[in-house]
Design a protein around this motif. Structure first.
Motif, PDB file in Angstrom:
ATOM      1  N   ASP A  63     -12.632   4.120   4.201  1.00 24.89           N
ATOM      2  CA  ASP A  63     -11.797   3.625   3.159  1.00 24.89           C
ATOM      3  C   ASP A  63     -12.142   5.203   2.336  1.00 24.89           C
ATOM      4  OD1 ASP A  63     -10.161   1.639   3.310  1.00 24.89           O
ATOM      5  OD2 ASP A  63     -12.166   0.355   3.237  1.00 24.89           O
ATOM      6  N   LEU A  64     -11.017   6.225   2.127  1.00 24.10           N
ATOM      7  CA  LEU A  64     -11.507   6.727   1.319  1.00 24.10           C
ATOM      8  C   LEU A  64     -10.733   6.403  -0.135  1.00 24.10           C
ATOM      9  CD1 LEU A  64      -8.806   9.413   3.229  1.00 24.10           C
ATOM     10  CD2 LEU A  64     -11.051   9.276   2.551  1.00 24.10           C
ATOM     11  N   TYR A  65     -10.778   7.025  -2.120  1.00 19.56           N
ATOM     12  CA  TYR A  65     -10.240   6.689  -2.647  1.00 19.56           C
ATOM     13  C   TYR A  65      -9.429   7.116  -2.858  1.00 19.56           C
ATOM     14  CZ  TYR A  65     -10.160   6.716  -8.029  1.00 19.56           C
ATOM     15  OH  TYR A  65      -9.441   6.054  -9.058  1.00 19.56           O
ATOM     16  N   ARG A  66      -8.133   7.839  -2.554  1.00 20.41           N
ATOM     17  CA  ARG A  66      -6.650   8.221  -2.633  1.00 20.41           C
ATOM     18  C   ARG A  66      -5.600   7.572  -1.877  1.00 20.41           C
ATOM     19  NH1 ARG A  66      -5.609  11.428   1.957  1.00 20.41           N
ATOM     20  NH2 ARG A  66      -7.199  12.582   2.385  1.00 20.41           N
ATOM     21  N   THR A  67      -6.492   5.778  -0.907  1.00 22.37           N
ATOM     22  CA  THR A  67      -5.786   5.500   0.353  1.00 22.37           C
ATOM     23  C   THR A  67      -6.133   3.988  -0.735  1.00 22.37           C
ATOM     24  OG1 THR A  67      -7.616   5.249   1.805  1.00 22.37           O
ATOM     25  CG2 THR A  67      -5.688   6.828   2.191  1.00 22.37           C
ATOM     26  N   ASN A  68      -7.464   3.624  -0.791  1.00 21.89           N
ATOM     27  CA  ASN A  68      -7.930   2.715  -1.517  1.00 21.89           C
ATOM     28  C   ASN A  68      -8.600   2.584  -2.918  1.00 21.89           C
ATOM     29  OD1 ASN A  68      -8.307  -0.425  -1.101  1.00 21.89           O
ATOM     30  ND2 ASN A  68      -8.670  -0.558   0.067  1.00 21.89           N
ATOM     31  N   PRO A  69      -7.879   3.112  -3.849  1.00 25.62           N
ATOM     32  CA  PRO A  69      -9.756   3.154  -4.981  1.00 25.62           C
ATOM     33  C   PRO A  69      -9.530   1.851  -5.473  1.00 25.62           C
ATOM     34  CG  PRO A  69      -6.414   3.534  -5.306  1.00 25.62           C
ATOM     35  CD  PRO A  69      -6.188   3.275  -3.610  1.00 25.62           C
ATOM     36  N   ASN A  70      -8.411   0.775  -5.410  1.00 27.79           N
ATOM     37  CA  ASN A  70      -8.793  -0.852  -5.704  1.00 27.79           C
ATOM     38  C   ASN A  70     -10.527  -0.761  -5.395  1.00 27.79           C
ATOM     39  OD1 ASN A  70      -6.753  -1.456  -7.689  1.00 27.79           O
ATOM     40  ND2 ASN A  70      -5.162  -1.722  -5.447  1.00 27.79           N
ATOM     41  N   LEU A  71     -10.441  -0.764  -4.048  1.00 26.10           N
ATOM     42  CA  LEU A  71     -12.244  -1.152  -3.432  1.00 26.10           C
ATOM     43  C   LEU A  71     -12.991  -0.374  -3.772  1.00 26.10           C
ATOM     44  CD1 LEU A  71     -13.659  -2.303  -1.075  1.00 26.10           C
ATOM     45  CD2 LEU A  71     -13.306  -0.063   0.064  1.00 26.10           C
ATOM     46  N   PHE A  72     -12.965   1.027  -4.195  1.00 21.75           N
ATOM     47  CA  PHE A  72     -13.477   1.869  -5.789  1.00 21.75           C
ATOM     48  C   PHE A  72     -14.517   1.239  -6.242  1.00 21.75           C
ATOM     49  CE2 PHE A  72     -12.864   4.375  -1.505  1.00 21.75           C
ATOM     50  CZ  PHE A  72     -14.180   5.148  -1.360  1.00 21.75           C
ATOM     51  N   ILE A  73     -12.940   0.738  -7.342  1.00 24.24           N
ATOM     52  CA  ILE A  73     -13.334   0.501  -8.917  1.00 24.24           C
ATOM     53  C   ILE A  73     -13.680  -0.598  -8.566  1.00 24.24           C
ATOM     54  CG2 ILE A  73     -11.766   0.153 -10.497  1.00 24.24           C
ATOM     55  CD1 ILE A  73      -9.237   1.686  -9.517  1.00 24.24           C
ATOM     56  N   GLU A  74     -13.105  -1.599  -7.356  1.00 26.92           N
ATOM     57  CA  GLU A  74     -14.516  -3.267  -7.695  1.00 26.92           C
ATOM     58  C   GLU A  74     -15.882  -3.341  -7.131  1.00 26.92           C
ATOM     59  OE1 GLU A  74     -14.372  -6.784  -4.036  1.00 26.92           O
ATOM     60  OE2 GLU A  74     -12.214  -5.755  -4.425  1.00 26.92           O
ATOM     61  N   LYS A  75     -16.097  -2.442  -6.354  1.00 29.04           N
ATOM     62  CA  LYS A  75     -17.652  -1.957  -5.988  1.00 29.04           C
ATOM     63  C   LYS A  75     -18.197  -1.263  -7.518  1.00 29.04           C
ATOM     64  CE  LYS A  75     -16.924  -4.201  -2.145  1.00 29.04           C
ATOM     65  NZ  LYS A  75     -17.279  -5.053  -1.658  1.00 29.04           N
ATOM     66  N   ALA A  76     -17.314  -0.398  -8.665  1.00 27.65           N
ATOM     67  CA  ALA A  76     -18.193   0.068  -9.350  1.00 27.65           C
ATOM     68  C   ALA A  76     -18.302  -0.948 -10.635  1.00 27.65           C
ATOM     69  CB  ALA A  76     -17.106   1.450  -9.700  1.00 27.65           C
ATOM     70  N   ASN A  77     -17.363  -2.181  -9.982  1.00 29.81           N
ATOM     71  CA  ASN A  77     -17.328  -2.968 -11.586  1.00 29.81           C
ATOM     72  C   ASN A  77     -18.668  -3.500 -11.425  1.00 29.81           C
ATOM     73  OD1 ASN A  77     -14.817  -1.786 -13.295  1.00 29.81           O
ATOM     74  ND2 ASN A  77     -13.704  -3.323 -12.626  1.00 29.81           N
ATOM     75  N   ILE A  78     -18.465  -4.017  -9.939  1.00 33.34           N
ATOM     76  CA  ILE A  78     -19.951  -4.709  -9.416  1.00 33.34           C
ATOM     77  C   ILE A  78     -21.216  -3.887 -10.014  1.00 33.34           C
ATOM     78  CG2 ILE A  78     -21.694  -5.392  -7.797  1.00 33.34           C
ATOM     79  CD1 ILE A  78     -18.558  -6.247  -6.345  1.00 33.34           C
TER      80      ILE A  78
END
Length: 107
Positions: free
Chosen positions: A2-17
């Motif tokens: 996963d890259l931020y540009r292809t799946n930013p929601n995954l990174f946002i979700e983990k950052a919120n956790i």
């Protein structure tokens, strides 16, 4: 991968956790949940030595971040880590912070 540009929601979700865990008392709560699987507010109060209202605020933050969920049983609510992926992330973090000698202490 996963890259931020292809799946930013995954990174946002983990950052919120991680943001929700960035408080010593919330970190203590999830550490307890990794060890005991489920606990009540009373258990958390005793561990943190805080008022119920303070513990409830921390629970609210952890729930809104999707980290924990509650299950009512009579007059008690039992809290646990919501899903396997979140539990794995938290266990890795907890093991690294608290159990550097043996990484499998709470596994």
């Amino acid at each position: 991968m996963d890259l931020y540009r292809t799946n930013p929601n995954l990174f946002i979700e983990k950052a919120n956790i991680l943001k929700a865990l960035a408080h010593p008392q919330r970190l203590c709560i999830v550490k307890m949940l990794c060890i005991k699987d489920q606990v009540t507010v009373t258990d958390m109060q005793e561990c943190l030595e805080e008022a119920q209202s303070t513990v409830s605020q921390h629970i609210s933050r952890l729930k809104s971040a999707g980290i924990i969920a509650g299950r009512r049983e009579g007059t008690k609510i039992f809290y646990s880590i919501r899903d396997v992926k979140t539990r794995e992330l938290i266990r890795a973090l907890i093991n690294d912070i608290f159990f550097t000698e043996t990484a499998n202490d709470i596994m």
